[in-house]
Write an enzyme that holds these catalytic residues in place. Structure first.
Site, PDB file in Angstrom:
ATOM      1  N   CYS A   1      39.898  40.020  42.044  1.00 51.95           N
ATOM      2  CA  CYS A   1      39.367  39.503  43.315  1.00 51.95           C
ATOM      3  C   CYS A   1      38.109  38.654  43.064  1.00 51.95           C
ATOM      4  O   CYS A   1      38.162  37.754  42.224  1.00 51.95           O
ATOM      5  CB  CYS A   1      39.128  40.652  44.286  1.00 51.95           C
TER       6      CYS A   1
ATOM      7  N   ASP B   1      49.358  38.624  50.196  1.00 53.72           N
ATOM      8  CA  ASP B   1      47.920  38.901  50.163  1.00 53.72           C
ATOM      9  C   ASP B   1      47.229  38.252  51.370  1.00 53.72           C
ATOM     10  O   ASP B   1      47.220  37.030  51.496  1.00 53.72           O
ATOM     11  CB  ASP B   1      47.356  38.344  48.846  1.00 53.72           C
TER      12      ASP B   1
ATOM     13  N   HIS C   1      47.350  42.422  48.880  1.00 58.37           N
ATOM     14  CA  HIS C   1      46.166  42.337  48.011  1.00 58.37           C
ATOM     15  C   HIS C   1      45.977  43.604  47.172  1.00 58.37           C
ATOM     16  O   HIS C   1      45.711  43.529  45.973  1.00 58.37           O
ATOM     17  CB  HIS C   1      44.947  42.116  48.902  1.00 58.37           C
TER      18      HIS C   1
END
Lengths: 331, 290
Positions: A125, A277, A306
């Site tokens: 991320c 996501d 995600h």
């Protein structure tokens, strides 16, 4: 109440998180460098996992069946990880350059400890963005770059990106300093209220007789709401320069006066994408793939969200390929 | 039947957000069960009535957060000034007993003044429309304090209006979704639609509507301006508090602490750079020695 009564089942479940043990090899006030314990670390190049400064890194080691750390250790990799800690008000002036400096410190530390000239970076991320920034600034130190579920083109139309582009971060930081975990949790709920407040928990109540389901649900929820604050300066910088101005993908981002030029990324690159996501949609990372000069590059995707990218059993096949890719380039 | 002890155990076991969301959803599920029963009886008006009422159970998660910021409830400087008064009273006692200071009556008057001013501020804040009276009632406080409280009250009024607008948008979207849901139900065979399917159809209808709302330009604008005005209120309230107590305040203020933190971080960066330079020099010396 019948449904409220079923909630009692949760009390029976002990949902522990984090399954691999590690040593803390360095601490710098807030930041820590961890080294995972493993029986065989025979591959030459170690992996440094760089997690985001939102939420906690143990999602990569949630439990045995899905632990990415465990998969990397089983592939004979020497795995290290940076823990960005829980920032306090005293840490409000930490900037993105401080994160990059600590990554540099850790890379040098690992190089010395292992007697190698390069380290593989594995960014998750926003940790993926930090790994990219570092790789562009110090390409000679990076053996392979692995990034998963990250946004790098921030001008996408997912609700979180729209929300972030419309807030004035200085209004928040001038008022409260660091952006607390409570505010972040609130922000995540507000951009997808029906799924995150209703649908998810109705799903739990539907499965109250399934202990395994409850156990995994509780692990995930513990992680989701375990949100450290974001230092005020970091929050301002990444919302303004990344979300508002989209400087990273445009090659206009600077760290301590040095330009972060994505063309300088020339090492082997593996990009892992979750097709559903809602935080970092696939279109937010695909342009990066075309901007780098690496010849050896691969994009793997899975039809998950995600978090499912890291924690779903359905992502096993993708992870098997990913670990094989890393191991092959770590000899 | 779940008992209080079990709820308390559950609270300590779970993150506070999970605890709240699970309990809210258990209550919502109970209501949905009643709505499903009404659907089986083809009482569509009752389905719509029940699902509309669930709005508060869902959005209460957000909306109750704002109650914390109710200016009349919060009155932060009450506590601040009370602490200050308590502290200064202790100092007066200390001075009186050790030095027998004659001027203690003067200090007492000074403290009385602060206490009275605090009372007036409480009243001003109870009725935000009275903001102009600050200038008549409190002529002796610093200009910075007057400017700050004036901006705090303006921001609060703006926040209140935007909060109402925000609630109106999401409530309308909610009701609109429930109308569509009921229309959809009318096409379904009650014999074939299980309770789980019933919930899924409802959630699908809500999601498709709210997916559009959360990206809608007007909604996003209202949402972000609401957040900004709330933050402005907090900022100016803090500035006001600081301006109010600055002349004789014995404690470090937040802005002063921030300045100290900033200097520490700047120094740390310089130390790190120096460490790197020293390391490079040491390596060069070592290489030269070889």
């Amino acid at each position: 109440m019948k449904f409220l009564n079923n909630v009692k089942n949760i009390l029976k479940i002990d949902a522990k998180v984090g399954c691999s043990s590690y040593d803390v090899v360095h601490e710098d006030w807030l930041f820590r460098l961890l080294r995972f314990k493993g029986k065989k670390k025979t591959l030459r190049y170690p992996v440094l996992v760089i997690y985001a400064y939102i939420n906690r890194p143990y999602v990569m080691d949630l439990y045995d069946e899905v632990s990415i750390i465990r998969k990397e250790l089983n592939a004979s990799l020497d795995v290290w990880m940076i823990d960005w800690g829980y920032p306090k008000q005293a840490d409000k002036f930490i900037k993105i350059e401080d994160y990059i400096d600590y990554i540099d410190f850790c890379v040098e530390y690992i190089k010395e400890a292992r007697g190698v000239e390069k380290v593989t970076l594995h960014g998750y991320c926003l940790g993926g963005d930090l790994a990219i920034v570092y790789s562009a600034l110090y390409p000679d130190n990076v053996k392979n770059l692995v990034i998963q579920a990250l946004p790098i083109d921030f001008h996408t139309d997912n609700a979180l990106a729209v929300w972030a582009r419309n807030i004035k971060p200085e209004k928040i930081t001038d008022a409260i300093g660091n952006v607390s975990g409570d505010i972040l949790n609130f922000a995540f709920l507000i951009v997808d209220p029906i799924r995150l407040i209703l649908s998810k928990y109705q799903g739990l109540l539907e499965n109250m007789d399934n202990e395994k389901f409850i156990e995994n649900f509780l692990r995930m929820d513990k992680w989701i709401f375990d949100s450290p604050s974001i230092p005020a300066e970091t929050f301002k910088e990444y919302i303004k320069e990344w979300y508002h101005e989209n400087k990273l993908i445009r090659n206009e981002y600077f760290v301590k006066g040095k330009k972060v030029d994505l063309k300088k990324i020339n090492m082997p690159v593996l990009v892992l994408v979750a097709e559903k996501d809602h935080i970092s949609p696939p279109e937010s990372v695909k342009p990066f793939f075309d901007k780098i000069s690496s010849k050896d590059k691969l994009l793997l995707s899975v039809k998950k969200g995600h978090i499912g990218l890291s924690t779903s059993r359905a992502a096993k096949e993708m992870w098997d390929k990913a670990i094989e890719w890393i191991a092959k380039r770590s000899k | 039947m779940i008992v209080v002890d079990e709820l308390i155990k559950l609270y300590f076991k779970l993150p506070k957000e999970s605890f709240e969301l699970i309990l809210r959803n258990a209550i919502i599920r109970e209501k949905l069960f009643k709505a499903w029963k009404s659907f089986l009886d083809s009482d569509f008006d009752d389905v719509e009535r029940i699902t509309n009422k669930i709005f508060d159970d869902v959005f209460g998660v957000f909306l109750r957060q704002f109650e914390f910021f109710d200016i009349r409830e919060q009155n932060p400087f009450n506590e601040l000034i009370k602490s200050y008064v308590d502290f200064t009273n202790s100092m007066i006692k200390f001075w009186s007993s050790f030095f027998e200071v004659e001027e203690r009556n003067l200090l007492k008057d000074f403290l009385d003044y602060w206490a009275k001013m605090n009372e007036k501020f409480g009243k001003v804040l109870e009725y935000t429309s009275m903001k102009n009276e600050i200038f008549q009632k409190l002529p002796l406080i610093s200009k910075d304090a007057v400017v700050a409280i004036s901006k705090a009250i303006e921001s609060y009024e703006k926040f209140e209006n935007l909060r109402n607008e925000y609630e109106k948008i999401i409530l309308n979207a909610w009701k609109e979704s429930n109308k569509k849901f009921v229309e959809e139900l009318k096409t379904k065979d009650p014999e074939k639609l299980s309770f789980t399917d019933f919930i899924n159809v409802w959630i699908k209808e809500l999601s498709s509507n709210f997916d559009k709302i959360v990206k809608d330009e007007t909604f996003v604008k209202v949402q972000s301006e609401m957040l900004h005005s709330l933050m402005d209120f907090l900022k100016y309230t803090r500035i006001f508090n600081e301006s109010l107590v600055t002349p004789t305040n014995p404690f470090a203020l937040k802005s002063e602490m921030d300045e100290a933190y900033k200097r520490i971080h700047d120094l740390k960066r310089e130390v790190n750079e120096l460490k790197k330079k020293v390391k490079k020099l040491e390596q060069k010396v070592e290489e030269f020695g070889k």
